[in-house]
Scaffold this active site. Structure first.
Site, PDB file in Angstrom:
ATOM      1  N   HIS A 108       1.920   4.393  -3.022  1.00  0.00           N
ATOM      2  CA  HIS A 108       1.840   5.848  -2.894  1.00  0.00           C
ATOM      3  C   HIS A 108       2.999   6.556  -3.594  1.00  0.00           C
ATOM      4  CE1 HIS A 108      -1.696   6.622  -0.604  1.00  0.00           C
ATOM      5  NE2 HIS A 108      -1.339   5.872   0.424  1.00  0.00           N
ATOM      6  N   HIS A 133       0.834  -1.209   0.000  1.00  0.00           N
ATOM      7  CA  HIS A 133       0.000   0.000   0.000  1.00  0.00           C
ATOM      8  C   HIS A 133       0.867   1.256   0.000  1.00  0.00           C
ATOM      9  CE1 HIS A 133      -3.739   2.267   1.031  1.00  0.00           C
ATOM     10  NE2 HIS A 133      -2.858   3.110   1.543  1.00  0.00           N
ATOM     11  N   GLU A 134       1.847   1.300   0.884  1.00  0.00           N
ATOM     12  CA  GLU A 134       2.694   2.495   0.978  1.00  0.00           C
ATOM     13  C   GLU A 134       3.605   2.631  -0.238  1.00  0.00           C
ATOM     14  OE1 GLU A 134       1.775   4.508   3.116  1.00  0.00           O
ATOM     15  OE2 GLU A 134       0.619   3.163   4.391  1.00  0.00           O
ATOM     16  N   GLU A 151      -5.510   7.633  -1.964  1.00  0.00           N
ATOM     17  CA  GLU A 151      -5.800   6.481  -1.112  1.00  0.00           C
ATOM     18  C   GLU A 151      -6.575   5.369  -1.822  1.00  0.00           C
ATOM     19  OE1 GLU A 151      -4.240   6.096   1.367  1.00  0.00           O
ATOM     20  OE2 GLU A 151      -3.690   8.064   2.129  1.00  0.00           O
TER      21      GLU A 151
END
Length: 819
Positions: free
Chosen positions: A479, A475-476, A498
């Site tokens: 980003h 997930h990170e 997000e």
């Protein structure tokens, strides 16, 4: 667009003001020279800002290929011929009239208020101020500003070479404002291949003594600077130094202790971003580069979101200095700092410092690449470098407090190369040349936070098996593309960051596990069901206005004439704990994938990244490009207006999602869970009938092994049961070793304990509230709502033991629950 803003907003109710007048002057570069003081809990020093003046009404460069529906400021001005304006209102060069002589102006930290949007005659909010002095407005909060001064860059010898119109003798004397602006413009627009020369001159200019103080005022949200006699932005000083000090309770940084009880400070992802760390221009359009020199105790490690790997330099007894920089322009909100007593967790086959230093030179090499030019402004871009394009694993390091070093080596470090490789296989070039991962203190308010070149992770991801850690890493890492390399032009459109990261979390993680296509699809659907249940519950228990992904609707992206704006609901504490932007955004991307097909959809994203990296976008830019690439979507009857109506501009559950969610219950992994739940319900019924039947039930029932996400769903289904016996709960914990599972599983286990008042397991709830603070806020509410004296006592006892280390926003919410 709202043209009036109250100066004293209630932080618990109101929108977040972005007051910087970026349509008048735009910061291009920051140089920070700061010192960290742990005893006083302050950061002090100065920041030098390099500005360019702007013409009002520039339009945003539009990756969607059409004119935007609203007039907006540009991502960055196009580099080209510079024509200095005629200096009709020249108030004199720096040093002649630069001193403040107005007795009514403030040189301290006066808490005055002003209406930034008070009227169209206010020079801070009009395109061409005429009658009043121009006022430069910066976003600023909880800072003690000591002095603001003008700096004369032309005394730096290297600046002479940038201005072909002047000789050394001419520049050594007082230079006209026009020539000074010309020299700074030349510096700020040097080509990417000259970035080292440019950064060297930035540093030299930042060290020049001030040549005249500038009067300033402050209110709750901004710093306002003027120069008497200057009526227009183009004649205002373009190089300004601000001396200041943070406050111990400033909301941008967190002073606390790590898990080994050593002092540390870090930027915590505050709703107000970095304006309590340094005066800046917060609107995302103010994309800039920066250099930072940070002094800290010599035993400390200093990590920043810079692209270089810094080494400490001894300054004086007990003090070292660390220098970082970035060459990719980004919003000020992405600047990140962490100072503490962390140590590096290493594996034998990790990247060497030599490999790291070789790859750190990629900024120079990128400029000589023969690849097609990018769409963004000129900077040393990795997407143009062939070696970066094929680099699946970028250099990475992991830092943790001493007590978590071994766990980091065991769980986190081995996962990083697999997750980075998976991301690269899907989206291509990593936008950033390196990555530091820091295990932050227990009081961190989320499971993770991504910044350029650095990622913060909660200690909660280390518990249990590798599933939660791997998924959160993915997930990170996502980003890096969505939220950082590609940013939302309007911060209310959080789903662009997000929702995209949540969608690609699953794609990356299944790739990292090398799952067969069928297994990957089944896990996608299982995860979709879990998120659907979470979204449905959140929408049932939240205000409708907080459920809209595009709350400004057709006015999204609009700003006032000065460039100032409001982030709708930006300071609402309820929004801080909501996941609607993650979940509805994720489901919108899944819905679009179902219309296109997974393979062409993912190929489109690689193209989308190549075209839009280094830029700011709105929802319409992404959707317009998608609909143009896949015209068959329109032939299926899906239009841009329909997507707005169903997904982005409305509260509640989107209509297409109601139909799709039914299919997930028929997923094979879900069917397995339902069969196991049926066994547990039958087991619970027998368990209540006596000791013999209880023993027989334990002996006869065989429970199947389940995946971590299946276990989460199983516990959620059991939470829907009205009553579970103590024996059932005990056997449930033993069968799945629930106390050793990841934080998502243990959270559901704690919910079961609280619901059924399983007093023998209250210690598990206590442990969770202390060690997993990023996920514990909801549990405090559950303990209080049942009005059970023992449970309420447990909540209050846990809060008393951890409240000093809690994130301020979480602390405030929990205080309201239990006091």
């Amino acid at each position: 667009m709202q043209n009036d803003m109250e100066p004293n907003l209630d932080p618990s109710k109101d929108d977040l003001p972005l007051r910087a007048n970026t349509n008048h002057m735009l910061v291009r570069h920051y140089v920070l020279d700061l010192a960290v003081h742990f005893q006083r809990k302050v950061i002090s020093g100065n920041i030098v800002l390099f500005f360019e003046s702007r013409k009002y009404g520039h339009k945003l460069c539009n990756p969607g290929g059409r004119e935007p529906c609203v007039q907006r400021v540009s991502c960055f001005p196009v580099t080209g011929t510079y024509s200095p304006p005629s200096d009709a209102n020249n108030a004199g060069a720096c040093g002649s009239g630069g001193k403040d002589t107005d007795k009514n102006c403030n040189h301290g930290n006066m808490e005055t208020t002003s209406r930034i949007f008070s009227s169209k005659k206010d020079c801070r909010d009009t395109a061409e101020p005429v009658n009043e002095d121009f006022v430069l407005v910066l976003d600023c909060c909880d800072l003690s500003v000591l002095k603001v001064e003008e700096v004369d860059a032309t005394v730096v010898p290297g600046m002479w070479e940038l201005d072909g119109q002047c000789t050394e003798d001419g520049l050594s004397q007082e230079l006209s404002n026009r020539q000074q602006r010309h020299a700074l413009h030349k510096l700020e627009t040097l080509p990417a291949r000259s970035w080292r020369e440019q950064h060297d001159l930035f540093l030299q200019c930042s060290r020049v003594p001030g040549c005249g103080e500038l009067p300033f005022e402050m209110d709750s949200w901004s710093l306002q600077i003027r120069k008497p006699g200057i009526k227009r932005a183009r004649y205002f000083p373009h190089l300004v130094r601000i001396w200041y000090e943070t406050k111990p309770d400033g909301a941008s940084v967190r002073w606390t202790k790590d898990q080994s009880t050593r002092p540390c400070v870090y930027t915590m992802g505050s709703p107000i971003n970095n304006r309590a760390l340094f005066p800046c221009q917060e609107p995302p359009v103010a994309m800039s580069t920066w250099q930072a020199n940070i002094q800290a105790p010599e035993e400390c490690l200093v990590l920043l979101s810079g692209e270089n790997t810094a080494e400490p330099v001894h300054i004086k007894e007990g003090v070292s200095s660390w220098f970082y920089y970035v060459t990719m322009p980004m919003p000020a909100s992405t600047f990140t700092i962490a100072v503490g007593h962390w140590i590096e967790a290493k594996l034998e086959d990790s990247f060497t410092s030599q490999e790291d230093s070789l790859l750190a030179s990629s900024a120079e090499e990128a400029c000589s690449s023969s690849q097609l030019p990018c769409s963004h402004m000129d900077y040393p871009c990795r997407f143009q470098k062939p070696a970066a394009q094929v680099q699946a694993v970028i250099p990475h390091r992991v830092f943790a407090p001493h007590c978590l070093k071994e766990k980091s080596q065991e769980i986190l470090l081995p996962l990083l190369p697999h997750c980075l490789t998976a991301a690269h296989s899907v989206l291509g070039t990593h936008p950033f040349p390196r990555l530091d991962v820091l295990l932050v203190p227990a009081g961190f308010s989320s499971l993770g936070m991504a910044s350029p070149h650095i990622m913060f992770l909660s200690q909660s991801v280390l518990a249990g098996k590798k599933h939660l850690c791997g998924a959160r890493l993915c997930h990170e890492i996502a980003h890096a593309w969505f939220g950082l390399a590609i940013g939302a032009q309007d911060w209310t459109e959080e789903w662009i960051s997000e929702g995209f990261a949540t969608f690609f979390e699953d794609v990356f993680w299944t790739n990292a596990q090398k799952l067969p296509q069928k297994e990957a699809r089944e896990q996608y659907e299982l995860k979709a069901l879990l998120r659907w249940r979470r979204l449905r519950e959140e929408l049932q228990n939240s205000e409708e206005e907080l459920q809209v992904l595009r709350p400004n609707r057709e006015q999204t992206g609009e700003v006032s004439p000065s460039g100032a704006s409001l982030v709708k609901h930006g300071l609402n504490p309820s929004k801080f704990f909501m996941q609607v932007h993650y979940l509805k955004g994720y489901f919108l991307l899944r819905f679009l994938a179902s219309k296109i097909g997974e393979e062409p959809y993912l190929k489109f994203f690689r193209l989308f990244v190549q075209k839009t990296h280094g830029q700011l976008i709105l929802s319409q830019d992404f959707l317009h490009m998608l609909l143009e690439k896949f015209p068959e979507i329109k032939r299926q009857g899906l239009t841009l207006d329909m997507i707005y109506e169903d997904w982005l501009d409305s509260a509640g559950i989107p209509k297409p999602l109601l139909e799709e969610s039914k299919a997930w219950l028929e997923n094979q992994l879900v069917e397995e869970v339902k069969r196991e739940v049926a066994k547990w319900i039958q087991f619970n019924q027998r368990n209540r009938k006596g000791t013999k039947l209880k023993r027989r039930a334990e002996e006869q029932v065989i429970f199947k092994e389940v995946l971590p996400d299946q276990l989460v769903l199983l516990l959620e289904f059991l939470l829907e049961e009205e009553s579970l016996s103590v024996g059932t709960l005990r056997w449930l914990e033993r069968r799945y070793s629930l106390c050793e599972q990841d934080a998502e599983v243990r959270h559901r286990w704690c919910e079961l304990i609280v619901k059924h008042k399983h007093t023998a397991a209250y210690k598990d709830v206590e442990q969770f509230l202390k060690k997993d603070q990023a996920m514990g806020v909801y549990l405090y509410g559950e303990l209080m709502v049942h009005e059970d004296a023992r449970q309420q006592g447990l909540a209050k006892s846990c809060f008393r033991s951890v409240h000093e280390e809690m994130d301020p926003t979480s602390k405030k919410v929990v205080e309201e629950m239990i006091l």
